[in-house]
Design a protein around this motif. Structure first.
Motif, PDB file in Angstrom:
ATOM      1  N   TYR A 119       0.828  -1.210   0.000  1.00 28.93           N
ATOM      2  CA  TYR A 119       0.000   0.000   0.000  1.00 28.93           C
ATOM      3  C   TYR A 119       0.862   1.259   0.000  1.00 28.93           C
ATOM      4  CZ  TYR A 119      -3.722   3.297   1.081  1.00 28.93           C
ATOM      5  OH  TYR A 119      -4.602   4.338   1.012  1.00 28.93           O
ATOM      6  N   ALA A 129     -11.548   2.266  -3.864  1.00 28.36           N
ATOM      7  CA  ALA A 129     -12.756   1.575  -3.422  1.00 28.36           C
ATOM      8  C   ALA A 129     -14.011   1.994  -4.180  1.00 28.36           C
ATOM      9  CB  ALA A 129     -12.960   1.825  -1.933  1.00 28.36           C
ATOM     10  N   GLY A 130     -14.177   3.297  -4.427  1.00 24.11           N
ATOM     11  CA  GLY A 130     -15.462   3.769  -4.941  1.00 24.11           C
ATOM     12  C   GLY A 130     -16.567   3.312  -4.019  1.00 24.11           C
ATOM     13  N   GLU A 134     -19.222  -1.016   0.404  1.00 20.90           N
ATOM     14  CA  GLU A 134     -20.581  -1.027   0.966  1.00 20.90           C
ATOM     15  C   GLU A 134     -21.568  -1.752   0.049  1.00 20.90           C
ATOM     16  OE1 GLU A 134     -18.530   1.722   1.244  1.00 20.90           O
ATOM     17  OE2 GLU A 134     -18.088   1.003   3.253  1.00 20.90           O
ATOM     18  N   PHE A 159      -4.300  -6.457  -1.440  1.00 26.82           N
ATOM     19  CA  PHE A 159      -5.082  -5.555  -0.581  1.00 26.82           C
ATOM     20  C   PHE A 159      -6.535  -6.000  -0.677  1.00 26.82           C
ATOM     21  CE2 PHE A 159      -7.382  -1.745   0.602  1.00 26.82           C
ATOM     22  CZ  PHE A 159      -6.527  -1.057   1.452  1.00 26.82           C
ATOM     23  N   THR A 160      -7.224  -6.106   0.443  1.00 26.18           N
ATOM     24  CA  THR A 160      -8.651  -6.419   0.372  1.00 26.18           C
ATOM     25  C   THR A 160      -9.431  -5.111   0.433  1.00 26.18           C
ATOM     26  OG1 THR A 160      -8.319  -8.531   1.472  1.00 26.18           O
ATOM     27  CG2 THR A 160     -10.566  -7.684   1.415  1.00 26.18           C
ATOM     28  N   THR A 161     -10.015  -4.739  -0.699  1.00 28.01           N
ATOM     29  CA  THR A 161     -10.809  -3.515  -0.735  1.00 28.01           C
ATOM     30  C   THR A 161     -12.226  -3.800  -0.254  1.00 28.01           C
ATOM     31  OG1 THR A 161      -9.559  -2.966  -2.740  1.00 28.01           O
ATOM     32  CG2 THR A 161     -11.448  -1.560  -2.199  1.00 28.01           C
ATOM     33  N   ALA A 163     -15.133  -6.907   0.875  1.00 27.78           N
ATOM     34  CA  ALA A 163     -15.200  -8.263   1.409  1.00 27.78           C
ATOM     35  C   ALA A 163     -16.080  -9.160   0.566  1.00 27.78           C
ATOM     36  CB  ALA A 163     -15.726  -8.222   2.835  1.00 27.78           C
ATOM     37  N   MET A 166     -14.569 -13.453   2.998  1.00 30.54           N
ATOM     38  CA  MET A 166     -13.523 -13.218   4.006  1.00 30.54           C
ATOM     39  C   MET A 166     -12.587 -14.421   4.116  1.00 30.54           C
ATOM     40  SD  MET A 166     -15.674 -10.936   6.660  1.00 30.54           S
ATOM     41  CE  MET A 166     -16.670  -9.614   6.024  1.00 30.54           C
TER      42      MET A 166
ATOM     43  N   GLU B 101      -7.519   7.710   2.194  1.00 27.05           N
ATOM     44  CA  GLU B 101      -8.430   7.036   1.277  1.00 27.05           C
ATOM     45  C   GLU B 101      -9.649   6.483   1.999  1.00 27.05           C
ATOM     46  OE1 GLU B 101      -6.185   4.279  -0.975  1.00 27.05           O
ATOM     47  OE2 GLU B 101      -7.895   3.725  -2.236  1.00 27.05           O
ATOM     48  N   HIS B 102     -10.811   6.736   1.425  1.00 28.00           N
ATOM     49  CA  HIS B 102     -12.083   6.275   1.988  1.00 28.00           C
ATOM     50  C   HIS B 102     -12.886   5.567   0.892  1.00 28.00           C
ATOM     51  CE1 HIS B 102     -11.817   8.800   5.728  1.00 28.00           C
ATOM     52  NE2 HIS B 102     -10.969   9.452   4.966  1.00 28.00           N
ATOM     53  N   GLY B 103     -14.134   5.192   1.207  1.00 25.89           N
ATOM     54  CA  GLY B 103     -15.069   4.696   0.191  1.00 25.89           C
ATOM     55  C   GLY B 103     -16.085   5.788  -0.092  1.00 25.89           C
ATOM     56  N   TYR B 126     -17.003  -0.648   5.488  1.00 31.15           N
ATOM     57  CA  TYR B 126     -15.645  -1.202   5.564  1.00 31.15           C
ATOM     58  C   TYR B 126     -15.574  -2.584   6.201  1.00 31.15           C
ATOM     59  CZ  TYR B 126     -14.359   3.638   4.573  1.00 31.15           C
ATOM     60  OH  TYR B 126     -14.247   4.878   4.018  1.00 31.15           O
ATOM     61  N   ILE B 127     -16.713  -3.290   6.260  1.00 31.70           N
ATOM     62  CA  ILE B 127     -16.671  -4.615   6.884  1.00 31.70           C
ATOM     63  C   ILE B 127     -15.765  -5.520   6.038  1.00 31.70           C
ATOM     64  CG2 ILE B 127     -18.043  -6.635   7.533  1.00 31.70           C
ATOM     65  CD1 ILE B 127     -20.418  -4.620   7.884  1.00 31.70           C
ATOM     66  N   GLY B 128     -14.727  -6.061   6.667  1.00 38.03           N
ATOM     67  CA  GLY B 128     -13.811  -6.962   5.965  1.00 38.03           C
ATOM     68  C   GLY B 128     -12.830  -6.271   5.035  1.00 38.03           C
ATOM     69  N   SER B 129     -12.815  -4.942   5.025  1.00 38.67           N
ATOM     70  CA  SER B 129     -11.918  -4.205   4.132  1.00 38.67           C
ATOM     71  C   SER B 129     -10.613  -3.852   4.848  1.00 38.67           C
ATOM     72  CB  SER B 129     -12.613  -2.928   3.651  1.00 38.67           C
ATOM     73  OG  SER B 129     -11.699  -2.114   2.947  1.00 38.67           O
ATOM     74  N   ASP B 130      -9.521  -3.795   4.082  1.00 42.11           N
ATOM     75  CA  ASP B 130      -8.222  -3.395   4.651  1.00 42.11           C
ATOM     76  C   ASP B 130      -8.094  -1.880   4.817  1.00 42.11           C
ATOM     77  OD1 ASP B 130      -7.222  -5.940   4.897  1.00 42.11           O
ATOM     78  OD2 ASP B 130      -6.164  -5.922   2.972  1.00 42.11           O
ATOM     79  N   LEU B 131      -9.007  -1.110   4.256  1.00 44.30           N
ATOM     80  CA  LEU B 131      -8.835   0.351   4.281  1.00 44.30           C
ATOM     81  C   LEU B 131      -8.621   0.911   5.690  1.00 44.30           C
ATOM     82  CD1 LEU B 131     -11.221   1.455   1.418  1.00 44.30           C
ATOM     83  CD2 LEU B 131      -8.838   2.156   1.638  1.00 44.30           C
ATOM     84  N   PHE B 134      -5.081   1.199   7.019  1.00 43.93           N
ATOM     85  CA  PHE B 134      -4.160   2.164   6.436  1.00 43.93           C
ATOM     86  C   PHE B 134      -4.658   3.601   6.567  1.00 43.93           C
ATOM     87  CE2 PHE B 134      -3.308  -1.876   4.459  1.00 43.93           C
ATOM     88  CZ  PHE B 134      -1.922  -1.935   4.488  1.00 43.93           C
TER      89      PHE B 134
END
Lengths: 261, 282
Positions: A119, A129-130, A134, A159-161, A163, A166, B101-103, B126-131, B134
């Motif tokens: 990263y 992500a855009g 969600e 990188f997991t953006t 889910a 999982m 960085e966000h969604g 952000y459930i399960g997200s790496d964001l 960082f």
């Protein structure tokens, strides 16, 4: 039977057939948008297409180049603000199918659209992500469409953006995410679906003429194959005609072909 | 009441080096002319906020105006990558660029919180997200009623928000039509709001539920017809897809980018001259 078609057309047609008339679909730009509009123009005229720009019930005549093209607004049932689309319509649980593309996925259909490499010092910086995190955790189910190769089907995501399932098993269920998560991954080689218990992707359909060994070679982990592997139906002449007409009128309008490649 | 200024005056007066600036417009009504004017006035060290950085921030980043970017999706829609954005992140050229960085759902909620005078936004995100790993600005709260863990992020309150709209009336009331994005929230969240418009009319004559920003929440209005080009202004002109496609080759190459900025931005006095400088170019 139909004439010759490309792997890309096979993928788009297969994805479009998954949508049923009346489904409410939150559509990503590129391949998901092409497949969803093909569905709308063929077997599912009442499908409700929602784009994250706030257009609900968009019925574009050509494929949008961006998620906020004017034609989406002009043909929509209503246009709402971006906060509203994500709050009331997506997180409010009004979306049946979240339809996403991806740069990379892993065997549990987790998605990377952020970076290749680390990263902090990325080898390739991707758009990010855009709306996807969600969409992936709010829609009743999620479909992912992408070309299958060792670059895209990786054993470990950089990188997991967003889910998917999982770490497999009941990990998603325990996480607080809504919906079933990814129920289908549609590629240019076939369709993968999660195993009901382990949630690992299993190849359930293979496109006609595609060699199983080639699918395995295009997968960055040891691919599980369904004991009842089905062969996808070839595109009909009508589906191909509508798709090609859509692509050519899109090219005419934008001066480009919008396939999400 | 909003002041009617030239774009040059508005940027000079309100956009200071080091400021936190938001320029919104969700692929529609992107305030390109204002972005150019910031480059022309050689503003530095800005924190730029925008859901979709797009070509406008690619230009500002490549011109060295930004030291930090807060965003949720950085691409050239329908075309590919933003190469100035990528090079700034990957190798720190022309100046290092910090990113936060966000969604999209989060950024929209952060603007809403800012507009509402609330300190933070809350969402099931952000459930399960790496964001969150960082980005230390993505935290969580526990719902006091259900015990559910939810994402929490700070409100956005820019020093200045800049948007482009179709119309203003003589008093400075603003009308936005078509895809309205997050502009209302971004304006209401900001300390100062600058709006460039296609036209200034006697009466807006707007439908009753139209998206209107009343004159008393707008600081300055600038009459800049075409000011969203190469994005579009619904009812006025379409998106210039050819420009967006050609940007890929310009943005990909430092030298090409620099000579483009030199000729079309530094080499022009204002947006009218910029438009003339593009004539005859594909």
């Amino acid at each position: 039977m139909s004439e010759n078609y490309t792997p890309n057309e096979m993928m788009t047609v297969t994805a479009s057939r998954c949508l049923q008339n009346g489904d409410v679909c939150f559509v990503g730009i590129g391949l998901p948008s092409a497949a969803s509009n093909l569905a709308r123009l063929t077997h599912a005229p009442e499908v409700v297409l929602i784009y994250e720009s706030g257009t609900i019930g968009a019925k574009p005549h050509v494929l949008p180049l961006s998620i906020g093209d004017g034609e989406l607004a002009e043909t929509a049932d209503t246009v709402v603000s971006v906060p509203e689309i994500f709050r009331y319509w997506l997180q409010g649980g009004r979306v049946k199918v979240g339809f996403l593309g991806a740069a990379q996925i892993d065997k549990f259909a987790n998605i990377n659209t952020t970076v290749i490499g680390s990263y902090d010092r990325p080898k390739v910086r991707l758009p990010g992500a855009g709306g996807a995190p969600e969409i992936a955790s709010s829609a009743e189910e999620v479909w992912i469409i992408l070309k299958q190769s060792l670059r895209t089907f990786v054993s470990k995501l950089d990188f997991t953006t967003s889910a998917g399932h999982m770490t497999g098993g009941d990990s998603r269920e325990k996480s607080g995410a809504r919906g079933k998560g990814p129920t289908r991954v549609i590629t240019d080689m076939g369709i993968l679906e999660p195993d009901p218990e382990t949630k690992e992707l299993v190849l359930t359909h293979i496109h006609p003429g595609v060699n199983l060994e080639d699918v395995k070679k295009a997968t960055g982990w040891e691919l599980k194959v369904s004991r009842v592997l089905k062969v996808t139906d070839v595109p009909t002449a009508y589906e191909l005609e509508v798709l090609r007409q859509l692509n050519s009128s899109t090219a005419l309008k934008h001066g480009t072909v919008v396939t999400g490649d | 009441m909003a002041k009617i200024l030239t774009l040059k005056e508005a940027i000079n007066e309100y956009v200071n080096d080091g400021a936190v600036i938001s320029m919104e417009g969700f692929t529609h009504l992107i305030p390109f002319a204002a972005g150019h004017e910031i480059i022309r006035q050689r503003k530095k060290n800005l924190t730029l906020i925008r859901m979709t950085p797009d070509l406008i921030y690619d230009q500002l980043i490549g011109a060295g105006c930004a030291s930090k970017l807060i965003f949720s999706w950085g691409g050239n829609p329908g075309v590919g990558s933003l190469h100035r954005f990528r090079e700034a992140i990957q190798v720190g050229w022309p100046v290092p660029l910090k990113i936060e960085e966000h969604g999209h759902a989060d950024m929209a909620s952060r603007y809403q919180a800012g507009a509402s005078g609330l300190p933070f936004a809350v969402l099931r995100g952000y459930i399960g997200s790496d964001l969150p790993k960082f980005n230390s600005n993505i935290k969580s709260v526990v719902c006091p009623f259900t015990g559910e863990k939810l994402a929490a992020t700070p409100a956005i309150n820019p020093d200045v928000t800049i948007i482009h709209a179709q119309k203003a009336d003589k008093k400075g009331n603003i009308l936005i039509q078509g895809i309205v994005g997050v502009q209302k929230e971004a304006v209401l969240a900001a300390k100062v709001a600058i709006v460039t418009v296609e036209e200034i009319v006697e009466e807006l004559d707007a439908p009753i539920n139209a998206c209107i920003l009343p004159h008393w929440v707008v600081t300055a209005i600038c009459h800049v017809p075409g000011g969203a080009h190469p994005s579009y202004a619904h009812g006025y002109y379409e998106r210039d897809n050819v420009f967006c496609q050609n940007w890929d080759a310009i943005g990909r190459d430092r030298m090409k980018f620099q000579s483009w900025i030199e000729k079309h931005i530094y080499g022009t006095a204002d947006f009218n001259e910029f438009k003339k400088s593009l004539e005859g170019e594909v």
